[in-house]
Enzyme design. Structure first.
Site, short mmCIF file in Angstrom:
data_model
loop_
_atom_site.label_atom_id
_atom_site.label_comp_id
_atom_site.label_asym_id
_atom_site.label_seq_id
_atom_site.Cartn_x
_atom_site.Cartn_y
_atom_site.Cartn_z
N ASN A 19 0.17 -1.52 -56.39
CA ASN A 19 1.30 -0.54 -56.87
C ASN A 19 2.62 -0.58 -55.64
O ASN A 19 2.44 -2.01 -55.06
CB ASN A 19 1.08 0.81 -56.83
CG ASN A 19 -0.05 1.13 -57.91
OD1 ASN A 19 0.65 0.98 -59.16
ND2 ASN A 19 -1.29 1.34 -57.99
N TYR A 20 3.40 0.18 -55.37
CA TYR A 20 4.18 -0.01 -54.63
C TYR A 20 4.37 1.00 -53.49
O TYR A 20 5.36 1.12 -52.69
CB TYR A 20 5.87 0.33 -55.39
CG TYR A 20 5.62 -0.86 -56.44
CD1 TYR A 20 5.77 -2.19 -56.08
CD2 TYR A 20 5.80 -0.18 -57.63
CE1 TYR A 20 5.82 -3.02 -57.43
CE2 TYR A 20 6.08 -1.33 -58.69
CZ TYR A 20 5.75 -2.39 -58.74
OH TYR A 20 5.92 -3.39 -59.76
N GLY A 21 3.31 1.86 -53.26
CA GLY A 21 3.08 2.85 -52.25
C GLY A 21 3.23 1.95 -50.70
O GLY A 21 3.82 2.49 -49.51
N ASP A 22 2.32 0.94 -50.87
CA ASP A 22 2.29 0.14 -49.52
C ASP A 22 3.68 -0.53 -48.95
O ASP A 22 4.11 -0.07 -47.78
CB ASP A 22 1.04 -1.12 -49.46
CG ASP A 22 1.08 -1.40 -51.13
OD1 ASP A 22 2.19 -1.62 -51.55
OD2 ASP A 22 0.02 -1.88 -51.31
N GLN A 233 15.17 2.90 -52.43
CA GLN A 233 14.73 4.01 -52.17
C GLN A 233 15.51 5.14 -51.85
O GLN A 233 15.46 6.35 -52.32
CB GLN A 233 14.04 3.79 -50.60
CG GLN A 233 12.57 3.01 -50.81
CD GLN A 233 11.95 2.98 -49.46
OE1 GLN A 233 12.57 3.02 -48.63
NE2 GLN A 233 10.57 2.91 -49.38
N GLY A 250 1.14 8.66 -55.65
CA GLY A 250 0.74 7.77 -54.22
C GLY A 250 1.11 8.53 -52.99
O GLY A 250 1.17 9.87 -53.10
N GLU A 251 1.52 7.91 -52.01
CA GLU A 251 1.66 8.32 -50.57
C GLU A 251 3.31 8.61 -50.36
O GLU A 251 3.54 9.71 -49.90
CB GLU A 251 1.20 7.45 -49.79
CG GLU A 251 1.37 7.79 -48.14
CD GLU A 251 0.30 7.12 -47.25
OE1 GLU A 251 0.64 6.80 -46.24
OE2 GLU A 251 -0.78 6.81 -47.66
N SER A 253 5.85 8.43 -52.20
CA SER A 253 6.58 9.38 -53.34
C SER A 253 6.32 10.80 -53.08
O SER A 253 7.01 11.73 -53.08
CB SER A 253 6.42 8.99 -54.66
OG SER A 253 6.58 7.42 -54.88
#
Length: 354
Positions: A19-22, A233, A250-251, A253
């Protein structure tokens, strides 16, 4: 390693998993460090998401392939989420007379182990030392990513103008909701429940967008759905500032939803061993300790949204929910932000290496 300089060189390593959290966390970290004067190289194995997340890049941040041949010259090396820099790079770190401060930036959690583990050393077989750095919600953790000018930018934000930029206008009495979740979320049930009042739902781009739209009830009474394009962002932050209720995942967001100050619901990344359940409960408990007014209905809603319990009969009362969300944000604000704490930590560790 030399003593910390006003413009330290910092290498950040990131692997994009699924996903895109990292990449979201890594980019915010890299730009936050660059904004404090650091010279940052971001080594990433898939820079594709940056095309929409950060289309204009950032001054002071150089983006390179994860395994790009590069001298290990940095004062500080940060690997995000235990991704491990390439072995050749690590070898060059070990060959230096004064090695860099090596940080493993870990996952965000409100669980008690974070305070115990934050800042612990991890000796490596090659003689290097790696330190665990844990984000968190208490003074005994590394804090949360937060830009120094975040509150001022939010205060100057024009909700109506931002919506107009999407070709939308808030109707009288209408609540605006952002929807960002993993594709397996129970979108159909949520949208059916949101249809109980005039509501505009802004559905974030990605695979979950298609899932949400596909599960929307065929006949909507009071609900409007709008599919968003990929947002940078800064524009994702503005989306959260705009909304009366944010569904975040996630983280990266969920932290931004906290700073937005509006009621929010977390769709947590599911783990095969159910470790996410304890993480979800831990955050709910910490929030309830600050303002427990809506603790019970909020827990029921969060659990239902994550497939961990039945749906509650009603939403948490909106005024009390907003008050509790703002109390949570106020409780977090005195804590130094993650970039500040990371730089201070690295300066202290650099002194130990000299």
């Amino acid at each position: 390693m030399t003593a910390p300089r006003p413009d330290p060189a910092i290498d950040v390593f990131c692997r994009v998993i699924d996903n895109y959290g990292d990449v979201g966390v890594s980019w915010r970290l890299a730009t936050g460090l660059a904004a404090r004067g650091a010279r940052v190289r971001l080594f990433i194995d898939d820079a594709g998401p940056l095309q929409w997340m950060a289309p204009h890049g950032a001054a002071g941040v150089q983006v390179l392939p994860f395994d790009a041949p590069a001298e290990a010259q940095a004062d500080v090396v940060v690997e995000t989420f235990g991704c491990d820099p390439p072995p050749a790079y690590v070898q060059r770190m070990a060959e230096r007379a004064r090695p860099p401060v090596w940080i493993n930036l870990e996952y965000l959690s409100a669980e008690a182990y974070v305070e115990r583990s934050h800042g612990l050393p991890s000796p490596q077989r090659n003689g290097l030392m790696k330190w665990f750095f844990y984000p968190g919600f208490t003074p005994r953790t590394g804090g949360l990513l937060r830009e120094p000018d975040l509150a001022a930018a939010q205060a100057a934000f024009d909700r109506d103008a931002w919506l107009a930029g999407l070709g939308l206008q808030r109707r009288p009495g209408e609540r605006v909701v952002s929807l960002f979740a993993y594709a397996g979320a129970p979108f159909g049930e949520l949208l059916r429940r949101l249809d109980d009042a005039p509501t505009l739902v802004l559905v974030c781009a990605g695979s979950s967008q298609a899932a949400a739209l596909a599960q929307a009830p065929a006949a909507l009474r009071q609900l409007r759905l709008h599919a968003l394009p990929w947002l940078s962002q800064p524009d994702f932050d503005r989306l959260l500032w705009n909304c009366d209720l944010n569904f975040a995942r996630g983280e990266d967001s969920i932290v931004r939803a906290m700073w937005a100050g509006a009621p929010f619901v977390w769709h947590i990344y599911p783990q095969h061993d159910d470790a996410h359940v304890a993480k979800l409960q831990a955050l709910l408990q910490r929030m309830a300790a600050v303002d427990g007014t809506v603790a019970e209905p909020l827990q029921a809603l969060w659990m239902a949204w994550n497939g961990l319990g039945p749906w509650p009969d009603a939403w948490p009362p909106a005024p009390a929910w907003r008050t509790a969300s703002q109390a949570w944000r106020r409780a977090l604000l005195p804590q130094p932000d993650l970039v500040t704490q990371l730089l201070q930590f690295c300066a202290a560790m650099a002194g130990r290496l000299e």
